[in-house]
Design an enzyme around this catalytic site. Structure first.
Site, mmCIF file in Angstrom:
data_model
loop_
_atom_site.group_PDB
_atom_site.id
_atom_site.type_symbol
_atom_site.label_atom_id
_atom_site.label_comp_id
_atom_site.label_asym_id
_atom_site.label_seq_id
_atom_site.Cartn_x
_atom_site.Cartn_y
_atom_site.Cartn_z
ATOM 1 N N GLN A 5 2.904 9.797 1.593
ATOM 2 C CA GLN A 5 4.194 9.159 1.305
ATOM 3 C C GLN A 5 4.810 9.645 0.011
ATOM 4 O O GLN A 5 5.983 9.332 -0.281
ATOM 5 C CB GLN A 5 4.037 7.637 1.250
ATOM 6 C CG GLN A 5 3.712 7.020 2.600
ATOM 7 C CD GLN A 5 3.610 5.521 2.498
ATOM 8 O OE1 GLN A 5 2.562 4.996 2.157
ATOM 9 N NE2 GLN A 5 4.697 4.819 2.756
ATOM 10 N N CYS A 15 7.046 -0.557 6.231
ATOM 11 C CA CYS A 15 6.517 0.621 5.531
ATOM 12 C C CYS A 15 7.546 1.088 4.514
ATOM 13 O O CYS A 15 8.741 1.115 4.811
ATOM 14 C CB CYS A 15 6.240 1.727 6.545
ATOM 15 S SG CYS A 15 5.593 3.233 5.805
ATOM 16 N N LEU A 16 7.071 1.475 3.341
ATOM 17 C CA LEU A 16 7.970 1.942 2.284
ATOM 18 C C LEU A 16 8.720 3.210 2.679
ATOM 19 O O LEU A 16 9.774 3.509 2.126
ATOM 20 C CB LEU A 16 7.176 2.195 0.993
ATOM 21 C CG LEU A 16 6.539 0.964 0.325
ATOM 22 C CD1 LEU A 16 5.656 1.403 -0.834
ATOM 23 C CD2 LEU A 16 7.604 -0.012 -0.160
ATOM 24 N N HIS A 55 -1.419 6.709 8.164
ATOM 25 C CA HIS A 55 -0.596 7.733 7.491
ATOM 26 C C HIS A 55 -1.338 9.076 7.408
ATOM 27 O O HIS A 55 -0.716 10.131 7.448
ATOM 28 C CB HIS A 55 -0.208 7.285 6.082
ATOM 29 C CG HIS A 55 0.995 6.386 6.030
ATOM 30 N ND1 HIS A 55 2.254 6.801 6.399
ATOM 31 C CD2 HIS A 55 1.133 5.097 5.643
ATOM 32 C CE1 HIS A 55 3.107 5.795 6.234
ATOM 33 N NE2 HIS A 55 2.461 4.749 5.786
ATOM 34 N N GLY A 113 0.826 -1.201 0.000
ATOM 35 C CA GLY A 113 0.000 0.000 0.000
ATOM 36 C C GLY A 113 0.859 1.249 0.000
ATOM 37 O O GLY A 113 2.027 1.223 0.404
ATOM 38 N N HIS A 158 -3.164 0.454 8.299
ATOM 39 C CA HIS A 158 -1.816 1.032 8.208
ATOM 40 C C HIS A 158 -1.840 2.295 7.336
ATOM 41 O O HIS A 158 -1.284 3.334 7.725
ATOM 42 C CB HIS A 158 -0.856 -0.021 7.625
ATOM 43 C CG HIS A 158 0.536 0.485 7.374
ATOM 44 N ND1 HIS A 158 1.631 0.046 8.084
ATOM 45 C CD2 HIS A 158 1.015 1.393 6.478
ATOM 46 C CE1 HIS A 158 2.710 0.685 7.640
ATOM 47 N NE2 HIS A 158 2.371 1.500 6.657
ATOM 48 N N GLU A 159 -2.497 2.192 6.170
ATOM 49 C CA GLU A 159 -2.541 3.352 5.266
ATOM 50 C C GLU A 159 -3.331 4.502 5.896
ATOM 51 O O GLU A 159 -2.946 5.668 5.778
ATOM 52 C CB GLU A 159 -3.135 2.972 3.904
ATOM 53 C CG GLU A 159 -2.377 1.893 3.138
ATOM 54 C CD GLU A 159 -0.886 2.078 3.090
ATOM 55 O OE1 GLU A 159 -0.413 3.227 3.018
ATOM 56 O OE2 GLU A 159 -0.160 1.065 3.135
HETATM 57 ZN ZN LIG Z 1 3.376 2.944 5.533
#
Ligand SMILES: [Zn+2]
Length: 149
Positions: free
Chosen positions: A52, A89-90, A135, A47, A131-132
């Protein structure tokens, strides 16, 4: 279509901002989401939330094992149970940590034309959604995560 640069902890201040709701559902939104898909697939994550890539809006794209979802101004209407699993997480180049999440959620979401609909999700797919959505509040998994004892 374009791949955007993913914001990392080096620019933590961006990741900590509270995202605003999407208010204009236009061609520009569609293009942004196309870029988010390209960026997600390049990075090979589950995701990607708009903050991000430095866009402080409540938008995310998810592809968890072929289950694709675009989140726009989502809200959790109902949550049940708790489940624990590893997350990464990216944007955060740290080790994966255990995070407690709701096991089942009912979400109010919006389509690209702005219309609302509800859906249910469970287990790891629900985890990625939560999770998203974190953010959008400037919350990262490392804030909630812990290591196995
Ligand atoms: Zn993340």
């Amino acid at each position: 279509m374009a791949i955007r640069e993913i914001v990392t902890m080096k620019d933590e201040v961006l990741l900590r901002r509270i995202s605003r709701e999407v208010t204009v559902f236009d061609a520009k939104l569609k293009l942004l989401i196309d870029d988010m898909w390209d960026t997600l697939y390049k990075a090979q994550g589950y995701g990607l939330a708009a903050p991000q890539i430095g866009i402080i809006r409540r938008i995310a794209v998810i592809d968890y094992e072929g289950r694709k979802l675009v989140l726009i101004n989502p809200k959790i209407l109902k949550a049940e149970g708790t489940t624990t699993d590893y997350e990464g997480c990216l944007s955060v180049r740290a080790k994966n940590l255990l995070v407690d999440r709701h096991k089942r959620i009912t979400v109010l979401n919006h389509r690209l034309d702005g219309s609302a609909y509800k859906f249910e999700a469970s287990n790891f797919f629900a985890r990625v959604i939560q999770h998203e959505m974190d953010h959008f509040e400037g919350v990262l998994y490392i804030d909630k995560g812990y290591e196995e004892e």
